[in-house]
Scaffold this motif. Structure first.
Motif, PDB file in Angstrom:
ATOM      1  N   GLY A   1       1.017  -1.337  -0.137  1.00  0.00           N
ATOM      2  CA  GLY A   1      -0.050  -0.037   0.075  1.00  0.00           C
ATOM      3  C   GLY A   1       0.910   1.244  -0.069  1.00  0.00           C
ATOM      4  N   PHE A   2       1.836   1.411   1.058  1.00  0.00           N
ATOM      5  CA  PHE A   2       2.867   2.697   0.946  1.00  0.00           C
ATOM      6  C   PHE A   2       3.471   2.698  -0.226  1.00  0.00           C
ATOM      7  CE2 PHE A   2       3.583   1.176   5.735  1.00  0.00           C
ATOM      8  CZ  PHE A   2       2.332   2.120   6.100  1.00  0.00           C
ATOM      9  N   ALA A   3       3.963   1.690  -0.830  1.00  0.00           N
ATOM     10  CA  ALA A   3       4.724   1.619  -2.289  1.00  0.00           C
ATOM     11  C   ALA A   3       3.732   2.290  -3.133  1.00  0.00           C
ATOM     12  CB  ALA A   3       5.126   0.221  -2.812  1.00  0.00           C
ATOM     13  N   ILE A   4       2.407   1.777  -3.147  1.00  0.00           N
ATOM     14  CA  ILE A   4       1.331   2.288  -4.050  1.00  0.00           C
ATOM     15  C   ILE A   4       1.359   3.973  -4.083  1.00  0.00           C
ATOM     16  CG2 ILE A   4      -0.838   2.271  -4.964  1.00  0.00           C
ATOM     17  CD1 ILE A   4      -0.934  -0.827  -4.469  1.00  0.00           C
ATOM     18  N   VAL A   5       1.110   4.207  -2.819  1.00  0.00           N
ATOM     19  CA  VAL A   5       0.975   5.931  -2.562  1.00  0.00           C
ATOM     20  C   VAL A   5       2.257   6.428  -3.018  1.00  0.00           C
ATOM     21  CG1 VAL A   5       0.715   7.444  -0.547  1.00  0.00           C
ATOM     22  CG2 VAL A   5      -0.571   5.109  -0.390  1.00  0.00           C
ATOM     23  N   ILE A   6       3.438   6.181  -2.608  1.00  0.00           N
ATOM     24  CA  ILE A   6       4.558   6.875  -2.978  1.00  0.00           C
ATOM     25  C   ILE A   6       4.683   6.919  -4.373  1.00  0.00           C
ATOM     26  CG2 ILE A   6       6.512   5.137  -2.817  1.00  0.00           C
ATOM     27  CD1 ILE A   6       6.724   8.874  -1.525  1.00  0.00           C
ATOM     28  N   THR A   7       4.453   5.943  -5.108  1.00  0.00           N
ATOM     29  CA  THR A   7       4.616   5.734  -6.494  1.00  0.00           C
ATOM     30  C   THR A   7       3.492   6.634  -7.226  1.00  0.00           C
ATOM     31  OG1 THR A   7       5.025   3.570  -6.272  1.00  0.00           O
ATOM     32  CG2 THR A   7       4.691   4.127  -8.394  1.00  0.00           C
ATOM     33  N   THR A   8       2.157   6.514  -6.769  1.00  0.00           N
ATOM     34  CA  THR A   8       1.137   7.664  -7.324  1.00  0.00           C
ATOM     35  C   THR A   8       1.745   9.059  -7.143  1.00  0.00           C
ATOM     36  OG1 THR A   8      -0.488   5.813  -6.749  1.00  0.00           O
ATOM     37  CG2 THR A   8      -1.448   7.910  -7.270  1.00  0.00           C
ATOM     38  N   LEU A   9       2.288   9.399  -5.953  1.00  0.00           N
ATOM     39  CA  LEU A   9       2.668  10.797  -5.718  1.00  0.00           C
ATOM     40  C   LEU A   9       3.685  11.088  -6.622  1.00  0.00           C
ATOM     41  CD1 LEU A   9       2.617  11.035  -1.800  1.00  0.00           C
ATOM     42  CD2 LEU A   9       1.005  11.892  -3.465  1.00  0.00           C
ATOM     43  N   LEU A  10       4.948  10.219  -6.790  1.00  0.00           N
ATOM     44  CA  LEU A  10       6.087  10.670  -7.645  1.00  0.00           C
ATOM     45  C   LEU A  10       5.227  10.654  -9.305  1.00  0.00           C
ATOM     46  CD1 LEU A  10       8.611   8.073  -6.265  1.00  0.00           C
ATOM     47  CD2 LEU A  10       8.843  10.499  -6.325  1.00  0.00           C
ATOM     48  N   ALA A  11       4.523   9.764  -9.424  1.00  0.00           N
ATOM     49  CA  ALA A  11       3.915  10.075 -11.031  1.00  0.00           C
ATOM     50  C   ALA A  11       2.963  11.260 -11.004  1.00  0.00           C
ATOM     51  CB  ALA A  11       2.889   8.867 -11.192  1.00  0.00           C
ATOM     52  N   THR A  12       2.259  11.529  -9.929  1.00  0.00           N
ATOM     53  CA  THR A  12       1.511  12.782  -9.838  1.00  0.00           C
ATOM     54  C   THR A  12       2.462  14.012 -10.068  1.00  0.00           C
ATOM     55  OG1 THR A  12       0.062  11.670  -8.263  1.00  0.00           O
ATOM     56  CG2 THR A  12      -0.216  14.201  -8.660  1.00  0.00           C
ATOM     57  N   ALA A  13       3.602  14.030  -9.496  1.00  0.00           N
ATOM     58  CA  ALA A  13       4.461  15.137  -9.495  1.00  0.00           C
ATOM     59  C   ALA A  13       5.197  15.035 -10.848  1.00  0.00           C
ATOM     60  CB  ALA A  13       5.514  15.147  -8.204  1.00  0.00           C
ATOM     61  N   LYS A  14       5.184  14.109 -11.648  1.00  0.00           N
ATOM     62  CA  LYS A  14       5.790  14.244 -12.928  1.00  0.00           C
ATOM     63  C   LYS A  14       7.216  13.922 -12.773  1.00  0.00           C
ATOM     64  CE  LYS A  14       1.832  16.697 -14.906  1.00  0.00           C
ATOM     65  NZ  LYS A  14       1.248  17.907 -14.966  1.00  0.00           N
ATOM     66  N   LEU A  15       7.783  13.457 -11.807  1.00  0.00           N
ATOM     67  CA  LEU A  15       9.102  13.430 -11.878  1.00  0.00           C
ATOM     68  C   LEU A  15       9.781  12.404 -12.613  1.00  0.00           C
ATOM     69  CD1 LEU A  15       9.734  13.756  -7.909  1.00  0.00           C
ATOM     70  CD2 LEU A  15       9.495  15.499  -9.791  1.00  0.00           C
TER      71      LEU A  15
END
Lengths: 266, 222
Positions: free
Chosen positions: A61-75
């Motif tokens: 779950g945490f991995a999904i959250v951080i990956t989603t955030l990184l993708a949202t930030a378009k890094l």
């Protein structure tokens, strides 16, 4: 690369290190005021780190959250990967652990390894990676100066924030100075061979200190001449809209829900 | 190499972190009294110096090289209060910007390097300087001794934290032996470089060396 978007104070200071780390994009994370972002991501990370590794589902779950955030930030993925290499020494440390630890052993492929060692290694790798990704998310989506403004808004002592400000502002000046000294050394015929040469490199370090110190003095006298009294001008508190609040509360809340739900299922 | 997230449990990190915060707050007060007119630029430039000097490679052998850690060096050059603040700032920037050292482990790293590294180093410096005749080379030798001890001292701080709150499964005794022995070796390098660097500054601008002026003096801002 950077236009004027993040120049919150309306002036430029050349290309300092923090600006090189910052990746300019338009995203909800970039829009999040720095103090909220710092608290939100730190709380998220504390919840992740405090969750026992045996709660395996939580970490997915945490991995999904951080990956989603990184993708949202378009890094960019490559940049993230490059910055994450900083944790390699600890990955090595963790990978070796199952082989050199006590406790119940089991066989995997051709090796007999320790179960507690393997679990602890998994914990260190997972949590370490989550931490590195969180830090990359923060510095990738927030200009360094904004991070410092976040610290200021979070009431970090002004002297500390000021020291950080000067550090960032002069980092490139000093590293450029160091580069020039290296060129000077080479043009004098210097060749790096081994411990015998330490004296010369230490000479560089000494000279670098003198130059840094003198520059500090010079900056200080100029600032006094311009009316500095020990305080920098206060920055105004950024406006917080409802989507900022939603995101700032949402990130740690997601972690909290993940850890409690998966914890209850154990 | 700094402690990452999840390496030491969160309880230990919080406890050590609080201790670090208290010590840094004390250093802030000390620095304000010592640095005339709250010279933030000076401490800031010291922080840059520490950051930059850590990028200076010292060749060891067979293509390997090491770098200075700089806690004791900074303490001797600008005094322990300003050094604590400089190292603190370097560690905060490394954690927040470069992902070097975990954000939740920041308190642990601060405690080991900006508190233990600086203050044990400075203590050793004062002791050795006292035992030697009052001249420049004694100051450089004392600085070298401070550099030597400060490195394994910081490592001992880590071992203590490991013993209390490790999530790893290596035996504490193994970690102790490995950490202290490698850091004694690193300490030798740190001692030589610190000695040479302080000598270089003493040769050119001895008036800037805090440990040479004696701690009764204030840093002079011209």
């Amino acid at each position: 690369m950077r236009e004027s978007g993040e120049a919150a104070h309306g002036h430029h200071h050349g290309h300092d290190v923090g600006e090189r780390l910052y990746i300019h994009r338009h995203s909800p994370l970039h829009d999040l005021p720095p103090h909220l972002k710092i608290v939100s991501l730190l709380t998220f990370l504390i919840i992740c780190v405090a969750t026992p590794i045996q709660n395996y589902w939580a970490f997915i779950g945490f991995a999904i959250v951080i990956t989603t955030l990184l993708a949202t930030a378009k890094l960019p993925v490559l940049t993230i990967a490059k910055r994450a290499t900083i944790e390699i020494p600890f990955l090595v440390f963790a990978f070796l652990m199952p082989f050199f630890s006590k406790g119940e052993r089991f066989e995997i492929l051709f090796f007999e390894i320790s179960r507690p060692g393997a679990i602890a290694a998994l914990s260190i790798i997972t949590k370490g990676t989550l931490g590195v990704l969180t830090a990359i998310l923060l510095s990738g989506s927030t200009p360094a100066r904004e991070i410092l403004r976040g610290f200021e808004l979070l009431k970090m002592p002004s002297l500390l924030v000021q020291i950080m400000t000067f550090m960032l502002r002069y980092m490139n000046v000093i590293t450029d100075e160091m580069e020039r000294m290296k060129v000077a050394r080479l043009s004098r015929g210097f060749e790096e061979r081994g411990i015998r040469d330490w004296k010369f490199i230490a000479g560089t370090a000494g000279a670098l200190f003198v130059r840094s110190y003198e520059r500090g003095e010079r900056v200080h006298t100029s600032m006094i001449a311009r009316g500095y009294t020990g305080e920098l001008p206060k920055t105004e508190i950024p406006e917080i809209n409802s989507s900022n609040k939603f995101l700032a509360v949402g990130i740690p809340l997601a972690a909290l829900i993940i850890t409690s739900v998966t914890g209850a299922l154990l | 190499m700094h402690i990452p997230d999840g390496f030491i449990d969160i309880k230990t990190s919080a406890a050590v972190g609080s201790a670090a915060v208290i010590a840094i707050a004390a250093s802030l007060r000390g620095a304000k009294a010592q640095l005339t007119e709250k010279s933030a630029p000076l401490a800031g430039l010291t922080a840059v110096f520490v950051f930059a000097v850590q990028m200076l490679n010292f060749p060891v052998a067979a293509g390997t090289s090491g770098h200075l850690l700089g806690g004791a060096l900074a303490a001797v050059l600008v005094g322990p209060y300003a050094a604590t603040l400089a190292i603190t700032v370097v560690l905060i920037i490394q954690a927040f910007l470069f992902a070097d050292g975990g954000l939740t482990a920041l308190g642990l790293n601060l405690f080991n390097m900006s508190i233990i590294g600086v203050w044990v180093g400075y203590g050793i410096f004062l002791l050795v300087r006292k035992a030697l005749p009052k001249n420049k080379s004694s100051v450089a030798i004392a600085a070298g001794a401070a550099g030597f001890i400060s490195v394994p001292a910081a490592a001992a701080g880590f071992v203590l934290q490991y013993a209390v709150g490790a999530t790893a499964t290596y035996e504490t005794s193994t970690v102790f032996t490995a950490m202290i022995s490698t850091h004694l070796l690193i300490g030798i390098g740190e001692a030589i470089i610190t000695f040479m660097t302080v000598s270089a500054v003493l040769a050119s601008r001895s008036d800037l060396v805090f440990g040479y002026k004696g701690n009764a003096h204030e840093l002079e801002i011209r």
